[in-house]
Design a protein around this motif. Sequence first.
Motif, short mmCIF file in Angstrom:
data_model
loop_
_atom_site.label_atom_id
_atom_site.label_comp_id
_atom_site.label_asym_id
_atom_site.label_seq_id
_atom_site.Cartn_x
_atom_site.Cartn_y
_atom_site.Cartn_z
N SER A 1 1.15 -1.29 -0.06
CA SER A 1 0.11 0.04 0.30
C SER A 1 0.55 0.99 -0.44
O SER A 1 1.92 0.74 0.28
N ASP A 2 0.44 2.09 -0.42
CA ASP A 2 1.04 3.78 -0.44
C ASP A 2 1.98 3.83 0.74
O ASP A 2 2.93 4.46 0.82
N GLY A 3 1.11 3.06 2.50
CA GLY A 3 2.44 3.17 3.66
C GLY A 3 2.99 2.77 3.75
O GLY A 3 3.62 2.08 4.38
N GLY A 4 2.94 1.27 3.23
CA GLY A 4 4.43 0.76 2.97
C GLY A 4 3.71 -0.72 2.58
O GLY A 4 3.39 -1.56 3.54
N ALA A 5 4.19 -2.12 2.47
CA ALA A 5 4.07 -3.19 2.55
C ALA A 5 4.32 -3.53 4.40
O ALA A 5 5.31 -3.18 4.78
N ILE A 6 3.07 -4.61 4.50
CA ILE A 6 3.39 -5.29 5.76
C ILE A 6 4.20 -6.52 6.23
O ILE A 6 4.14 -7.28 5.20
N GLY A 7 5.55 -6.36 7.15
CA GLY A 7 6.24 -7.38 7.48
C GLY A 7 5.73 -7.59 9.10
O GLY A 7 5.87 -7.09 9.89
N VAL A 8 5.20 -9.37 9.38
CA VAL A 8 4.66 -9.33 10.47
C VAL A 8 5.84 -9.72 11.03
O VAL A 8 6.60 -11.05 10.15
N TYR A 9 6.16 -9.94 12.48
CA TYR A 9 7.22 -10.60 13.39
C TYR A 9 6.54 -11.51 14.07
O TYR A 9 5.91 -10.50 15.47
N ASN A 10 6.26 -12.62 13.97
CA ASN A 10 5.00 -13.05 15.13
C ASN A 10 6.10 -13.89 16.29
O ASN A 10 4.52 -15.47 16.39
N HIS A 11 6.68 -14.23 16.82
CA HIS A 11 7.21 -14.71 17.35
C HIS A 11 7.24 -14.14 19.19
O HIS A 11 7.12 -13.15 19.57
N ARG A 12 7.58 -15.19 20.60
CA ARG A 12 7.98 -14.80 21.33
C ARG A 12 8.92 -13.39 21.59
O ARG A 12 10.35 -13.35 20.79
N LEU A 13 9.18 -13.02 22.48
CA LEU A 13 10.08 -11.28 22.04
C LEU A 13 11.04 -11.66 23.52
O LEU A 13 11.62 -10.22 23.92
N TYR A 14 11.88 -13.19 23.78
CA TYR A 14 12.71 -13.05 24.60
C TYR A 14 13.79 -12.87 24.21
O TYR A 14 14.00 -12.72 22.87
N ALA A 15 14.68 -12.14 25.14
CA ALA A 15 15.48 -11.30 24.45
C ALA A 15 16.74 -12.94 23.92
O ALA A 15 17.11 -12.81 23.01
N TYR B 1 15.79 -14.86 22.05
CA TYR B 1 15.05 -14.97 20.59
C TYR B 1 15.57 -14.54 19.55
O TYR B 1 15.15 -14.29 18.06
N GLY B 2 16.74 -13.81 20.25
CA GLY B 2 17.55 -12.55 19.90
C GLY B 2 17.06 -11.42 18.86
O GLY B 2 17.21 -11.02 18.03
N THR B 3 15.69 -11.20 20.10
CA THR B 3 14.72 -9.93 19.70
C THR B 3 15.87 -8.54 19.64
O THR B 3 15.03 -7.45 19.04
N LYS B 4 16.69 -8.32 20.48
CA LYS B 4 17.14 -7.45 20.31
C LYS B 4 17.80 -6.56 19.25
O LYS B 4 17.92 -5.84 18.16
N LYS B 5 18.57 -8.20 18.18
CA LYS B 5 18.88 -8.14 16.38
C LYS B 5 17.64 -7.94 16.44
O LYS B 5 17.69 -7.13 14.76
N PHE B 6 16.49 -8.44 16.38
CA PHE B 6 15.27 -7.98 15.58
C PHE B 6 15.12 -6.01 15.15
O PHE B 6 14.76 -5.85 15.16
N VAL B 7 15.36 -5.96 16.82
CA VAL B 7 14.73 -4.44 16.60
C VAL B 7 15.71 -3.32 15.82
O VAL B 7 15.09 -2.61 15.72
N ASP B 8 16.29 -4.05 15.59
CA ASP B 8 17.95 -3.28 15.16
C ASP B 8 17.11 -3.36 13.50
O ASP B 8 17.50 -2.80 13.08
N LEU B 9 16.61 -4.65 13.46
CA LEU B 9 16.61 -4.34 12.00
C LEU B 9 15.49 -4.11 11.41
O LEU B 9 15.00 -2.91 10.93
N ALA B 10 14.43 -4.21 12.38
CA ALA B 10 13.03 -3.50 12.10
C ALA B 10 13.65 -1.59 11.75
O ALA B 10 12.70 -0.86 10.98
N ARG B 11 14.17 -1.43 12.23
CA ARG B 11 14.80 0.48 12.56
C ARG B 11 15.24 0.71 11.35
O ARG B 11 15.38 1.47 10.74
N GLU B 12 16.27 -0.36 10.97
CA GLU B 12 16.39 -0.39 8.99
C GLU B 12 15.45 -0.98 8.39
O GLU B 12 15.63 0.16 6.87
N LEU B 13 15.01 -1.06 8.30
CA LEU B 13 13.41 -1.82 7.01
C LEU B 13 12.60 -1.16 7.30
O LEU B 13 11.93 -0.18 6.33
#
Length: 388
Positions: free
Chosen positions: A207-221, A223-235
Amino acid sequence: MRVLYLLNISNPDRLSADSGWIFADLLAPALADAGVEMTVAAPAPAGDTRTGFHRTQVPGTKYRARFSNDVGELVSMIRASKPDVVVANQIEEAPAVRAALLESGSPARLAGYCHYLPFTLTDDGGAVLVDPALDDAGLGRSVLLAFAAGLSVCDRVMVHSAVAATMVTTAAAQAGVDLTGRLRVVPPPRDGRLVCDPAAVPADGGSDGGAIGVYNHRLYAHYGTKKFVDLARELTAAGAVRVRVMDLFGDRRAERTGLDDSPERMRDQLAAMAHVQVVSDRGDRVRYRQLLSGARFGIAPFRPGCPWSMSVIDCQGMGLPVIAPRTGWFAEHIDPDLCFTTNAEAVALAERLATDTAFHTLHSERAFASTAGLTARAVAVSYLEAIV
């Protein structure tokens, strides 16, 4: 065949976030269809009306689940259900189950399912590392030894994937346990409520607002969630992609947050980021399906050596391509063209899935096809073959 299914539930407050419970709930009806008389012993029932149920206490914490076993209660359950097979879904509980079988005089076979592996391997696969999520007060080594003790007494040991088989075999060998002839790969089933053939859905770009990438995993540390936070910022920086994060747990009990509050901390960090939406399915599988269907692609966790991910299968069953780190089961299961090593590669893949309709369609069809053999009926056949 009569089966006593000992199910540990780690998330009694939100069963839809407990993969072990989901597995049992999907598998039990298929086993009943195959003529199995199954009794589930757990804090909450699973399966359908044909499945027997024995209520057990909620373990309270992840350590109680591994170090508190009531042999007397196990003996009572075994005598009441007269099983041909007892399945221990918490491997660390298997020695107590074996002792209960001995005390009750039961000849039942003991099968263990390794739903969670309390360790990782070094990058070269040569050494076993304790799980930081189970190492409070230095308990990690004891948990690992309890896991190995459980493996040693099982007649059959079931794992999710080939990667999991390698990990478990390595850990067992280093503890002096030989699994030759006892190890079976039996993946969990996909959820039939989360199946959508992409061929039946018109192709649609972002869509005009950007396609949605879904992250549907547990947010435990862990699980590498800190790395995902960094990736989400870049995405989200370029504007072509928005990120939808599933808050699977909601409000957790104090006993659990006291041991690990990383899901809450990570959730708050993500909720504060621009173009990141934190949502809850409120334990409703219909709403969960709607949240997935509104996405363009899925994002795998950065969990080290991940042996399986039911959340990845949820996405793929809905026809969502999943981008993933090139490690563990992801490298075994996900199309190599969607695996990445760096965040820059992940961003490029996400933006291509968002804007290139032909590329997205191809990988949507491949993702859906990769789950075709994971129907509950097909998995039930594999399961029965594994425990006999």
